[in-house]
Every structure is written in structure tokens, then in C-alpha cells.
Design a protein around this motif. Sequence first.
Motif, PDB file in Angstrom:
ATOM      1  N   UNK A   1       0.829  -1.198   0.000  1.00 16.51           N
ATOM      2  CA  UNK A   1       0.000   0.000   0.000  1.00 16.51           C
ATOM      3  C   UNK A   1       0.869   1.256   0.000  1.00 16.51           C
ATOM      4  N   UNK A   2       1.933   1.255   0.790  1.00 18.70           N
ATOM      5  CA  UNK A   2       2.799   2.437   0.845  1.00 18.70           C
ATOM      6  C   UNK A   2       3.402   2.700  -0.524  1.00 18.70           C
ATOM      7  N   UNK A   3       3.805   1.654  -1.210  1.00 18.75           N
ATOM      8  CA  UNK A   3       4.390   1.836  -2.539  1.00 18.75           C
ATOM      9  C   UNK A   3       3.377   2.473  -3.476  1.00 18.75           C
ATOM     10  N   UNK A   4       2.122   2.063  -3.415  1.00 14.37           N
ATOM     11  CA  UNK A   4       1.088   2.650  -4.268  1.00 14.37           C
ATOM     12  C   UNK A   4       0.925   4.132  -3.973  1.00 14.37           C
ATOM     13  N   UNK A   5       0.929   4.499  -2.699  1.00 13.44           N
ATOM     14  CA  UNK A   5       0.798   5.900  -2.323  1.00 13.44           C
ATOM     15  C   UNK A   5       2.016   6.694  -2.787  1.00 13.44           C
ATOM     16  N   UNK A   6       3.205   6.118  -2.665  1.00 13.87           N
ATOM     17  CA  UNK A   6       4.418   6.792  -3.147  1.00 13.87           C
ATOM     18  C   UNK A   6       4.355   7.004  -4.651  1.00 13.87           C
ATOM     19  N   UNK A   7       3.890   5.991  -5.366  1.00  9.13           N
ATOM     20  CA  UNK A   7       3.744   6.127  -6.822  1.00  9.13           C
ATOM     21  C   UNK A   7       2.778   7.253  -7.164  1.00  9.13           C
ATOM     22  N   UNK A   8       1.688   7.311  -6.437  1.00 13.56           N
ATOM     23  CA  UNK A   8       0.683   8.347  -6.661  1.00 13.56           C
ATOM     24  C   UNK A   8       1.281   9.731  -6.396  1.00 13.56           C
ATOM     25  N   UNK A   9       2.001   9.874  -5.290  1.00 14.08           N
ATOM     26  CA  UNK A   9       2.618  11.156  -4.958  1.00 14.08           C
ATOM     27  C   UNK A   9       3.672  11.553  -5.986  1.00 14.08           C
ATOM     28  N   UNK A  10       4.445  10.580  -6.448  1.00 15.38           N
ATOM     29  CA  UNK A  10       5.455  10.862  -7.474  1.00 15.38           C
ATOM     30  C   UNK A  10       4.803  11.299  -8.776  1.00 15.38           C
ATOM     31  N   UNK A  11       3.714  10.644  -9.150  1.00 14.69           N
ATOM     32  CA  UNK A  11       3.005  11.007 -10.378  1.00 14.69           C
ATOM     33  C   UNK A  11       2.428  12.412 -10.260  1.00 14.69           C
ATOM     34  N   UNK A  12       1.858  12.734  -9.125  1.00 12.85           N
ATOM     35  CA  UNK A  12       1.303  14.074  -8.909  1.00 12.85           C
ATOM     36  C   UNK A  12       2.413  15.118  -8.979  1.00 12.85           C
ATOM     37  N   UNK A  13       3.538  14.852  -8.332  1.00 14.66           N
ATOM     38  CA  UNK A  13       4.662  15.795  -8.354  1.00 14.66           C
ATOM     39  C   UNK A  13       5.165  16.008  -9.777  1.00 14.66           C
ATOM     40  N   UNK A  14       5.273  14.938 -10.538  1.00 13.05           N
ATOM     41  CA  UNK A  14       5.737  15.048 -11.928  1.00 13.05           C
ATOM     42  C   UNK A  14       4.769  15.890 -12.752  1.00 13.05           C
ATOM     43  N   UNK A  15       3.474  15.620 -12.610  1.00 12.03           N
ATOM     44  CA  UNK A  15       2.470  16.368 -13.364  1.00 12.03           C
ATOM     45  C   UNK A  15       2.451  17.845 -12.963  1.00 12.03           C
ATOM     46  N   UNK A  16       2.596  18.136 -11.673  1.00 18.23           N
ATOM     47  CA  UNK A  16       2.622  19.530 -11.229  1.00 18.23           C
ATOM     48  C   UNK A  16       3.866  20.252 -11.742  1.00 18.23           C
ATOM     49  N   UNK A  17       4.989  19.544 -11.811  1.00 11.59           N
ATOM     50  CA  UNK A  17       6.190  20.145 -12.394  1.00 11.59           C
ATOM     51  C   UNK A  17       5.986  20.467 -13.863  1.00 11.59           C
ATOM     52  N   UNK A  18       5.356  19.554 -14.589  1.00  8.52           N
ATOM     53  CA  UNK A  18       5.048  19.806 -15.997  1.00  8.52           C
ATOM     54  C   UNK A  18       4.110  20.996 -16.127  1.00  8.52           C
ATOM     55  N   UNK A  19       3.145  21.077 -15.229  1.00  8.27           N
ATOM     56  CA  UNK A  19       2.192  22.181 -15.241  1.00  8.27           C
ATOM     57  C   UNK A  19       2.903  23.513 -15.059  1.00  8.27           C
ATOM     58  N   UNK A  20       3.835  23.560 -14.123  1.00 11.31           N
ATOM     59  CA  UNK A  20       4.586  24.796 -13.876  1.00 11.31           C
ATOM     60  C   UNK A  20       5.342  25.227 -15.128  1.00 11.31           C
ATOM     61  N   UNK A  21       5.907  24.272 -15.825  1.00 10.49           N
ATOM     62  CA  UNK A  21       6.622  24.578 -17.066  1.00 10.49           C
ATOM     63  C   UNK A  21       5.672  25.167 -18.101  1.00 10.49           C
ATOM     64  N   UNK A  22       4.487  24.592 -18.207  1.00 10.40           N
ATOM     65  CA  UNK A  22       3.501  25.111 -19.157  1.00 10.40           C
ATOM     66  C   UNK A  22       3.057  26.526 -18.786  1.00 10.40           C
ATOM     67  N   UNK A  23       2.861  26.779 -17.501  1.00  7.87           N
ATOM     68  CA  UNK A  23       2.469  28.125 -17.063  1.00  7.87           C
ATOM     69  C   UNK A  23       3.563  29.125 -17.423  1.00  7.87           C
ATOM     70  N   UNK A  24       4.814  28.771 -17.126  1.00  6.09           N
ATOM     71  CA  UNK A  24       5.940  29.669 -17.419  1.00  6.09           C
ATOM     72  C   UNK A  24       6.046  30.002 -18.905  1.00  6.09           C
ATOM     73  N   UNK A  25       5.708  29.035 -19.747  1.00  6.00           N
ATOM     74  CA  UNK A  25       5.796  29.256 -21.193  1.00  6.00           C
ATOM     75  C   UNK A  25       4.465  29.717 -21.796  1.00  6.00           C
TER      76      UNK A  25
END
Length: 92
Positions: A1-25
Amino acid sequence: MIRDNNDKLEQIARLLNETATFIESKQFDSAIEKCIEVLNIDNNGDAMYILASACMHKDEFAKAIFYIEKVLAIEPNNSDANSVLAVLAAPI
């Protein structure tokens, strides 16, 4: 279960980083798409706040207010969201 939550958090962090890049551009439609991807995973206040910001840049103020209010529903003391809402709700 912890691994699933970590995967979810990592995916969210990656998507938010991509979002920030899109906002900047100034690729606001792409930022909105990424935020919606995050929201499909989790009811994430950061994604809602960024989504509101992208909507403001597109002059979609009613949508921006909607998402800022959603941020405040889960984070009532979010000072940034409260400030944005005050500006958006102010009479012109």
C-alpha cells in the motif's frame, strides 16, 4: 500500500512540475490539461490553485473563482487563495 501511495505522490509531483513549465511558457491550455490529470488522481489543492491561475490568464474568471473556492473548501486558511479570491470577487 505504501508503494502505491508513493507512486501516486510521485506522479502528482511530476504532473505539477510539468504544469509549472507550461504556465511559465504561457501554454495555459496544456497546464489546464495537466491539472485535470492531477485532479483525476487526487483532490489536490495545488492543482486547483494552478488551474485557477491558468483560467485567470485566459480571462476565464468564473472558472478561476470556481477553482479558488474549491481550494478554500479543502484549505480554508490558504492565504494565497484567499487573496486571489478577494481580487477576483472585487467589483470592477
